[in-house]
Design a protein around this motif. Structure first.
Motif, short mmCIF file in Angstrom:
data_model
loop_
_atom_site.label_atom_id
_atom_site.label_comp_id
_atom_site.label_asym_id
_atom_site.label_seq_id
_atom_site.Cartn_x
_atom_site.Cartn_y
_atom_site.Cartn_z
N GLY A 149 0.79 -1.22 0.00
CA GLY A 149 0.00 0.00 0.00
C GLY A 149 0.82 1.27 0.00
O GLY A 149 2.03 1.26 0.27
N HIS A 150 0.16 2.37 -0.28
CA HIS A 150 0.75 3.71 -0.24
C HIS A 150 -0.33 4.67 0.25
O HIS A 150 -1.48 4.63 -0.23
CB HIS A 150 1.24 4.14 -1.62
CG HIS A 150 1.37 5.63 -1.78
ND1 HIS A 150 0.33 6.43 -2.26
CD2 HIS A 150 2.38 6.49 -1.50
CE1 HIS A 150 0.72 7.68 -2.28
NE2 HIS A 150 1.95 7.75 -1.83
N ILE A 151 0.02 5.53 1.19
CA ILE A 151 -0.92 6.53 1.71
C ILE A 151 -0.23 7.89 1.73
O ILE A 151 0.86 8.04 2.28
CB ILE A 151 -1.38 6.20 3.15
CG1 ILE A 151 -2.06 4.83 3.20
CG2 ILE A 151 -2.33 7.27 3.66
CD1 ILE A 151 -2.35 4.37 4.62
N SER A 152 -0.88 8.88 1.13
CA SER A 152 -0.42 10.25 1.25
C SER A 152 -1.64 11.14 1.45
O SER A 152 -2.78 10.66 1.45
CB SER A 152 0.39 10.68 0.03
OG SER A 152 1.06 11.90 0.28
N GLY A 153 -1.40 12.44 1.62
CA GLY A 153 -2.48 13.35 1.91
C GLY A 153 -2.87 14.20 0.72
O GLY A 153 -3.84 13.92 0.03
N ILE A 154 -2.10 15.27 0.46
CA ILE A 154 -2.46 16.19 -0.62
C ILE A 154 -1.63 15.89 -1.86
O ILE A 154 -0.50 15.41 -1.79
CB ILE A 154 -2.25 17.66 -0.18
CG1 ILE A 154 -0.82 17.91 0.30
CG2 ILE A 154 -3.26 18.01 0.91
CD1 ILE A 154 -0.56 19.34 0.68
N ARG A 155 -2.22 16.20 -3.02
CA ARG A 155 -1.62 15.84 -4.30
C ARG A 155 -0.69 16.97 -4.77
O ARG A 155 -1.04 17.76 -5.65
CB ARG A 155 -2.71 15.58 -5.32
CG ARG A 155 -3.69 14.48 -4.92
CD ARG A 155 -4.84 14.36 -5.91
NE ARG A 155 -4.35 13.81 -7.16
CZ ARG A 155 -4.29 12.51 -7.43
NH1 ARG A 155 -4.69 11.62 -6.53
NH2 ARG A 155 -3.85 12.08 -8.58
N VAL A 156 0.49 17.04 -4.18
CA VAL A 156 1.49 18.01 -4.62
C VAL A 156 2.53 17.26 -5.45
O VAL A 156 2.70 16.04 -5.31
CB VAL A 156 2.15 18.71 -3.41
CG1 VAL A 156 1.11 19.54 -2.68
CG2 VAL A 156 2.79 17.70 -2.46
N PRO A 157 3.24 17.96 -6.35
CA PRO A 157 4.19 17.28 -7.24
C PRO A 157 5.19 16.36 -6.54
O PRO A 157 5.40 15.23 -6.99
CB PRO A 157 4.87 18.43 -7.98
CG PRO A 157 3.81 19.49 -8.04
CD PRO A 157 3.10 19.39 -6.72
N PRO A 158 5.85 16.77 -5.42
CA PRO A 158 6.79 15.84 -4.80
C PRO A 158 6.12 14.55 -4.31
O PRO A 158 6.69 13.46 -4.41
CB PRO A 158 7.35 16.65 -3.62
CG PRO A 158 7.18 18.08 -4.03
CD PRO A 158 5.89 18.11 -4.77
#
Length: 326
Positions: A149-158
């Motif tokens: 899995g992968h979890i992130s929050g906001i869709r920013v380029p980095p």
């Protein structure tokens, strides 16, 4: 409400020789919490290094939501004093920095982890996608369920590049693995990250890569009592909770701001450029592995790292596959 702080430092003997004459004034925008144990705290620590190493007067604004107009307002507040440099920490500042830099042509601007330039604007970045790629490769070697899995929050380029690189590293070592990915919408919401991690665990993920800030502890709580391990980022989370974290994609995002000020102090700073720092500098970018990672996996990761540095492996950052709904 955001916080605006100014910290002054008395020059001490033993500091950099040029700092005694420069009296640098450096301002930084941190659109998040400086105690998030992640990206923003690393940026703040970089600002403190600037204060210590260059004898600089520093100021900062933190606690700003990552919305263009709010970020632009904070950058204007910092630029109005005409410091020697305004550093916008995080790629989410890119659009706002371009706008405000054009309004203050006599002020130097830098975006950390950005890729924007202008007549008085440059970007400095650590290539966190390179350590994310290695993290994906390690996940592919270590997973027992073949679900990662992968979890992130906001869709920013980095964050998008890091997700893409992790996926390609995973496919390099385990092309049959199933990949679960989500940008849940918030880097700091622990209830949200716990809920998302629980969902991915229920789908069979036994390794989850988290690109979060203060919200990381929610995902960590979801993994307690399970066989699922976490891969962290920015700092070495394997040293913090080795029982939970099997690896951590290190990227010292405090380094770019220090390098920008070093270039400024040395007369080497240039507008209109992007300066990148990758795996060739282990102090900036590397993959930490937990002590229980087998020796053969460690050896394979070392080999892959060397191949990236030698340009025998290209770190791709694209991803157009399926995503879980927030």
């Amino acid at each position: 409400m955001h916080k605006f702080a100014t910290l002054c430092v008395l020059l001490m003997t033993g500091g950099a020789a040029f700092a005694q004459d420069s009296d640098l004034d450096i301002a930084m925008l941190l659109p998040g919490r400086i105690d998030d144990s992640g990206f923003m705290e690393a940026g703040y620590n970089g600002l403190l290094r600037i204060q210590k190493e260059f004898g600089a007067e520093i100021s900062y604004i933190d606690g700003i939501k990552p919305e263009r107009d709010l970020l632009a307002g904070a950058l204007r507040e910092l630029a109005e004093r005409k410091p020697d440099m305004v550093i916008a920490h995080g790629g989410q500042n890119s659009e706002a920095a371009q706008i405000v830099a054009a309004e203050y042509p006599d002020v130097r601007f830098v975006v950390v982890q950005g890729h924007v330039t202008g007549p008085n604007l440059s970007s400095y970045e650590v290539l966190q996608e390179e350590s994310a790629w290695l993290a994906g490769a390690a996940a592919g070697l270590l997973t027992e369920t073949d679900v990662v899995g992968h979890i992130s929050g906001i869709r920013v380029p980095p964050g998008l590049k890091g997700r893409g690189a992790f996926y390609h590293g995973l496919m390099h070592t385990n092309p049959e693995a199933r990949f679960l990915t989500i940008f849940a919408g918030d880097q700091d919401d622990n209830a949200l990250s716990q809920r998302v991690a629980t969902t991915q665990i229920g789908e069979g993920a036994d390794i989850i890569f988290t690109m979060l800030n203060a919200g990381r502890s929610g995902a960590t709580e979801a993994m307690r009592g399970t066989k699922t391990r976490q891969i962290g980022n920015v700092i070495d989370w394997t040293a913090v909770e080795p029982g939970i974290f099997v690896a951590s994609a290190l990227a010292d995002v405090g380094i770019p701001s220090v390098e920008a000020v070093r270039d400024l102090a040395d007369g080497q700073w240039q507008a209109g450029t992007v300066k990148a720092i990758g795996l060739e500098n282990p102090a900036a970018v590397s993959l930490a592995l937990s002590s229980d990672v087998p020796a053969d996996v460690r050896a394979e990761i070392d080999s892959l790292r060397d191949q990236i540095v030698a340009d025998r492996i290209t770190v791709a950052t694209d991803y157009d596959g399926p995503e879980l709904a927030p």
